[in-house]
Design a protein around this motif. Structure first.
Motif, PDB file in Angstrom:
ATOM      1  N   UNK A  81      96.277  34.435  97.036  1.00  0.00           N
ATOM      2  CA  UNK A  81      95.139  33.845  96.344  1.00  0.00           C
ATOM      3  C   UNK A  81      94.965  32.385  96.743  1.00  0.00           C
ATOM      4  N   UNK A  82      96.108  31.680  96.916  1.00  0.00           N
ATOM      5  CA  UNK A  82      96.049  30.286  97.337  1.00  0.00           C
ATOM      6  C   UNK A  82      95.414  30.165  98.714  1.00  0.00           C
ATOM      7  N   UNK A  83      95.826  31.038  99.644  1.00  0.00           N
ATOM      8  CA  UNK A  83      95.234  31.017 100.981  1.00  0.00           C
ATOM      9  C   UNK A  83      93.761  31.434 100.937  1.00  0.00           C
ATOM     10  N   UNK A  84      93.444  32.413 100.078  1.00  0.00           N
ATOM     11  CA  UNK A  84      92.058  32.864  99.978  1.00  0.00           C
ATOM     12  C   UNK A  84      91.168  31.723  99.467  1.00  0.00           C
ATOM     13  N   UNK A  85      91.716  30.923  98.563  1.00  0.00           N
ATOM     14  CA  UNK A  85      90.956  29.772  98.073  1.00  0.00           C
ATOM     15  C   UNK A  85      90.664  28.820  99.228  1.00  0.00           C
ATOM     16  N   UNK A  86      91.675  28.560 100.068  1.00  0.00           N
ATOM     17  CA  UNK A  86      91.469  27.692 101.218  1.00  0.00           C
ATOM     18  C   UNK A  86      90.469  28.265 102.194  1.00  0.00           C
ATOM     19  N   UNK A  87      90.550  29.593 102.440  1.00  0.00           N
ATOM     20  CA  UNK A  87      89.608  30.232 103.365  1.00  0.00           C
ATOM     21  C   UNK A  87      88.179  30.124 102.847  1.00  0.00           C
ATOM     22  N   UNK A  88      88.000  30.323 101.547  1.00  0.00           N
ATOM     23  CA  UNK A  88      86.661  30.209 100.966  1.00  0.00           C
ATOM     24  C   UNK A  88      86.137  28.774 101.082  1.00  0.00           C
ATOM     25  N   UNK A  89      87.069  27.819 100.941  1.00  0.00           N
ATOM     26  CA  UNK A  89      86.659  26.418 101.021  1.00  0.00           C
ATOM     27  C   UNK A  89      86.165  26.064 102.426  1.00  0.00           C
ATOM     28  N   UNK A  90      86.810  26.618 103.455  1.00  0.00           N
ATOM     29  CA  UNK A  90      86.477  26.272 104.828  1.00  0.00           C
ATOM     30  C   UNK A  90      85.356  27.118 105.432  1.00  0.00           C
ATOM     31  N   UNK A  91      84.822  28.109 104.681  1.00  0.00           N
ATOM     32  CA  UNK A  91      83.886  29.042 105.308  1.00  0.00           C
ATOM     33  C   UNK A  91      82.591  28.357 105.789  1.00  0.00           C
ATOM     34  N   UNK A  92      82.224  27.255 105.139  1.00  0.00           N
ATOM     35  CA  UNK A  92      81.000  26.537 105.533  1.00  0.00           C
ATOM     36  C   UNK A  92      81.302  25.211 106.229  1.00  0.00           C
ATOM     37  N   UNK A  93      82.569  24.968 106.579  1.00  0.00           N
ATOM     38  CA  UNK A  93      82.971  23.717 107.218  1.00  0.00           C
ATOM     39  C   UNK A  93      82.754  23.823 108.738  1.00  0.00           C
ATOM     40  N   UNK A  94      82.325  22.701 109.361  1.00  0.00           N
ATOM     41  CA  UNK A  94      82.120  22.733 110.816  1.00  0.00           C
ATOM     42  C   UNK A  94      83.369  22.313 111.579  1.00  0.00           C
ATOM     43  N   UNK A  95      84.467  22.007 110.879  1.00  0.00           N
ATOM     44  CA  UNK A  95      85.765  21.679 111.481  1.00  0.00           C
ATOM     45  C   UNK A  95      85.721  20.404 112.349  1.00  0.00           C
ATOM     46  N   UNK A  96      84.758  19.532 112.107  1.00  0.00           N
ATOM     47  CA  UNK A  96      84.644  18.338 112.956  1.00  0.00           C
ATOM     48  C   UNK A  96      85.382  17.135 112.348  1.00  0.00           C
ATOM     49  N   UNK A  97      85.436  17.070 111.033  1.00  0.00           N
ATOM     50  CA  UNK A  97      86.081  15.936 110.374  1.00  0.00           C
ATOM     51  C   UNK A  97      87.581  16.225 110.255  1.00  0.00           C
ATOM     52  N   UNK A  98      88.369  15.721 111.234  1.00  0.00           N
ATOM     53  CA  UNK A  98      89.799  16.024 111.267  1.00  0.00           C
ATOM     54  C   UNK A  98      90.526  15.451 110.057  1.00  0.00           C
ATOM     55  N   UNK A  99      90.110  14.266 109.625  1.00  0.00           N
ATOM     56  CA  UNK A  99      90.761  13.676 108.447  1.00  0.00           C
ATOM     57  C   UNK A  99      90.576  14.527 107.215  1.00  0.00           C
ATOM     58  N   UNK A 180      82.384  33.144 107.561  1.00  0.00           N
ATOM     59  CA  UNK A 180      81.264  32.343 107.079  1.00  0.00           C
ATOM     60  C   UNK A 180      80.263  33.205 106.318  1.00  0.00           C
ATOM     61  N   UNK A 181      79.181  32.585 105.864  1.00  0.00           N
ATOM     62  CA  UNK A 181      78.185  33.283 105.039  1.00  0.00           C
ATOM     63  C   UNK A 181      77.515  34.424 105.789  1.00  0.00           C
ATOM     64  N   UNK A 182      77.451  34.332 107.126  1.00  0.00           N
ATOM     65  CA  UNK A 182      76.832  35.409 107.918  1.00  0.00           C
ATOM     66  C   UNK A 182      77.816  36.508 108.271  1.00  0.00           C
ATOM     67  N   UNK A 183      79.052  36.391 107.791  1.00  0.00           N
ATOM     68  CA  UNK A 183      80.052  37.417 108.067  1.00  0.00           C
ATOM     69  C   UNK A 183      80.771  37.232 109.392  1.00  0.00           C
ATOM     70  N   UNK A 184      80.576  36.049 110.033  1.00  0.00           N
ATOM     71  CA  UNK A 184      81.228  35.792 111.307  1.00  0.00           C
ATOM     72  C   UNK A 184      82.627  35.219 111.091  1.00  0.00           C
ATOM     73  N   UNK A 185      83.554  35.665 111.938  1.00  0.00           N
ATOM     74  CA  UNK A 185      84.933  35.187 111.878  1.00  0.00           C
ATOM     75  C   UNK A 185      85.009  33.790 112.476  1.00  0.00           C
ATOM     76  N   UNK A 186      85.471  32.786 111.658  1.00  0.00           N
ATOM     77  CA  UNK A 186      85.519  31.400 112.128  1.00  0.00           C
ATOM     78  C   UNK A 186      86.927  30.934 112.470  1.00  0.00           C
ATOM     79  N   UNK A 187      87.919  31.611 111.928  1.00  0.00           N
ATOM     80  CA  UNK A 187      89.272  31.158 112.187  1.00  0.00           C
ATOM     81  C   UNK A 187      90.249  31.718 111.172  1.00  0.00           C
ATOM     82  N   UNK A 188      91.363  31.001 111.020  1.00  0.00           N
ATOM     83  CA  UNK A 188      92.460  31.532 110.221  1.00  0.00           C
ATOM     84  C   UNK A 188      93.150  30.384 109.500  1.00  0.00           C
TER      85      UNK A 188
END
Length: 546
Positions: A81-99, A180-188
């Motif tokens: 559940x903890x990991x699922x929370x993180x995955x949900x948080x990142x689903x709309x992130x563009x992964x550009x802000x490393x900080x 992501x919202x379109x059902x595309x796999x973005x990462x892990x």
């Protein structure tokens, strides 16, 4: 003439010296008799208690393994559940802000302390961030086969134990895909557990790792590799050849006595963890049973040493007058050894020493009998609720069916009990079980027998009752539970199924199965109700219920 008289007197003295005095003879007989009866009593006690202790140890280890497997399953559900929370948080992130990525991973890891490390990768396996941060790993592609398999799986994943290519650590990890919202796999997003270092398993179970009596436990994955063990150097070792481990790999849970790979005879209880496909084994060396037996026998001998010494001194001094008390004691010990007898109330003896010895021996035998009764009670009683256990249930129902005693069987189950454990914890769940067991006992007659069958399931056998009166009893129990204010701030209900002997079946297993089916129907119809099986059509194997 004088010389002949001296020789004659000398011969008489030699003959008298060879003779045994009556006091010594009686004293010797009584002493040998008491020694022999005590020896028989000790041997009999050793034999009977040994099997009882072995059975009790096996049951305790199995109960511990089941409890720990449930705790482990609950722990991994929380981790996922903890990991699922993180995955949900990142689903709309563009992964550009490393900080932001680094701080978010640190927050997730530190908020639960479930994982030694958290890693965020994109869909190609490129490491985007790591907590705790490591310049050496970020910006590189994953290299382990397990991590690559998780990328390819694109679903929730739990790895086997393996050695990392870079850090050479033995780890296991859990991962969740980022969609992501379109059902595309973005990462892990994945969390690693360092099996040979301080980790969540050590934090949760380390205090239970090894008891003072030598009992310990270990955890294996679905291939038989050690994930958790008292000897840290053995973590990662494959022990799939172990008899108990093979049974876990075949999805079995249970208890048995076996010889481990080191040639040590052990008593093991084992249970499967469905959420992870792992297994928990609780092990006790068989030697602890013999140590307990030796301690009990030693205490028994210690309790009887002083009375026995006193007995010997008295017999040697006044053997003739004390023959009767000693024979009485010897006969009584022999009767106790052959079977259970009520210890008599002894009237005061005219001789103080004989009276003291008799009462002391009776006290020692009463103490020994009380300890034996306690062992029998522990083997037949559920520790948590104080009700009879499943073993006693099987004995009682077999006896009633053999004697053709009419009776009704009620099988009861707490509705949504898992939700109570998950919401309030297992200690609250245990208190609920005790309170409901109390309500059940208060709702039946003294001649009726109540059992905790296992988990949240209870059974009541109603002697000389039919299914109609059993229905009234079941409803009384159900309403009492529903209207009671238990230890949680919510309503708790139970469901019940009823069958009757001999009308519905003359087979104990089939009768229980029918009552259990009725309980299942009560659950299907919405719970918090009682269902009575009415007829059984053996030709088309269909049951009719009320």
């Amino acid at each position: 003439m004088i010389a002949k008289e001296k020789v004659s007197r000398l011969r008489r003295k030699v003959k008298d010296f060879k003779k045994i005095s009556l006091t010594a003879l009686l004293g010797g007989f009584v002493t040998i008799s008491v020694l022999m009866t005590l020896t028989i009593m000790v041997i009999t006690s050793y034999t009977t208690q040994k099997q009882a202790l072995i059975d009790n140890t096996l049951k305790l280890n199995y109960a511990s393994a089941v409890q720990m497997s449930r705790m482990l399953e609950s722990l991994f559900e929380s981790m996922q559940k903890s990991l699922k929370y993180g995955a949900d948080y990142f689903e709309n992130d563009d992964f550009k802000d490393k900080g932001k990525l680094n701080s978010t991973l640190d927050l997730i890891r530190n908020s639960s302390n479930y994982f030694n490390t958290l890693v965020l990768t994109d869909e190609t396996g490129l490491v985007l961030s790591r907590s705790p941060y490591s310049e050496e790993n970020v910006g590189k592609y994953i290299s382990s086969d397990a991590a690559k398999a998780a990328i390819q799986a694109r679903t929730s994943y739990i790895s086997d134990a393996y050695l990392t290519p870079r850090s050479k650590r033995k780890i296991a990890f859990i991962s969740e895909p980022i969609i992501d919202a379109e059902g595309e796999f973005k990462g892990l997003i994945s969390g690693s557990i360092y099996l040979q270092e301080n980790n969540i398993l050590d934090l949760s179970f380390g205090s239970q790792l090894k008891a003072n009596n030598g009992t310990y436990f270990y955890i294996i994955d679905h291939k038989g590799a050690l994930l958790f063990h008292p000897d840290v150097s053995r973590i990662g070792q494959n022990i799939s050849q172990n008899t108990v481990v093979q049974k876990i790999m075949q999805n079995q849970s249970g208890q048995e006595k076996y010889t481990n790979q080191d040639g040590v005879s052990t008593l093991a209880g084992y249970s499967k963890v469905p959420a992870t496909d792992w297994g928990v084994v609780v092990v006790s060396p068989t030697q602890i049973v013999y140590d307990q037996l030796n301690l009990q026998i030693g205490m028994l001998l210690l309790y009887t040493a002083i009375p026995f010494i006193l007995l010997t001194l008295i017999v040697l001094r006044v053997a003739r007058k004390l023959v009767h008390p000693f024979v009485f004691l010897a006969d009584l010990v022999q009767q106790v050894d052959k079977g259970r007898v009520e210890l008599p109330v002894v009237k005061p003896h005219w001789n103080r020493e004989a009276d003291l010895l008799t009462r002391t021996m009776l006290g020692a035998m009463a103490s020994f009998r009380n300890k034996t009764d306690q062992l029998v009670y522990d083997a037949r009683t559920d520790v948590l609720t104080g009700l009879n256990n499943r073993r006693t249930f099987e004995e009682v129902i077999q006896e009633w069916i053999h004697d053709e005693t009419p009776f009704a069987i009620i099988v009861l189950d707490i509705d949504r009990f898992k939700l109570i454990n998950d919401t309030y914890g297992h200690s609250t769940g245990d208190e609920v079980l005790k309170q409901i067991a109390k309500r059940i006992q208060e709702s039946v007659q003294p001649e009726d027998v109540c059992f905790r069958f296992g988990g949240e399931e209870f059974v009541v056998l109603l002697r000389n009752h039919d299914s109609k009166t059993a229905y009234d009893v079941a409803e009384r129990i159900r309403i009492s539970v529903e209207e009671s204010v238990l230890v949680v701030d919510r309503s708790i209900t139970i469901s019940a199924g009823i069958a009757e002997f001999p009308m519905h079946s003359q087979s104990e297993s089939e009768l229980f199965h029918l009552a259990d089916n009725a309980l299942y129907l009560a659950k299907e119809e919405g719970r918090n109700r009682t269902v009575v099986i009415q007829t059984v059509d053996k030709q088309d194997n269909r049951n009719s219920f009320l």
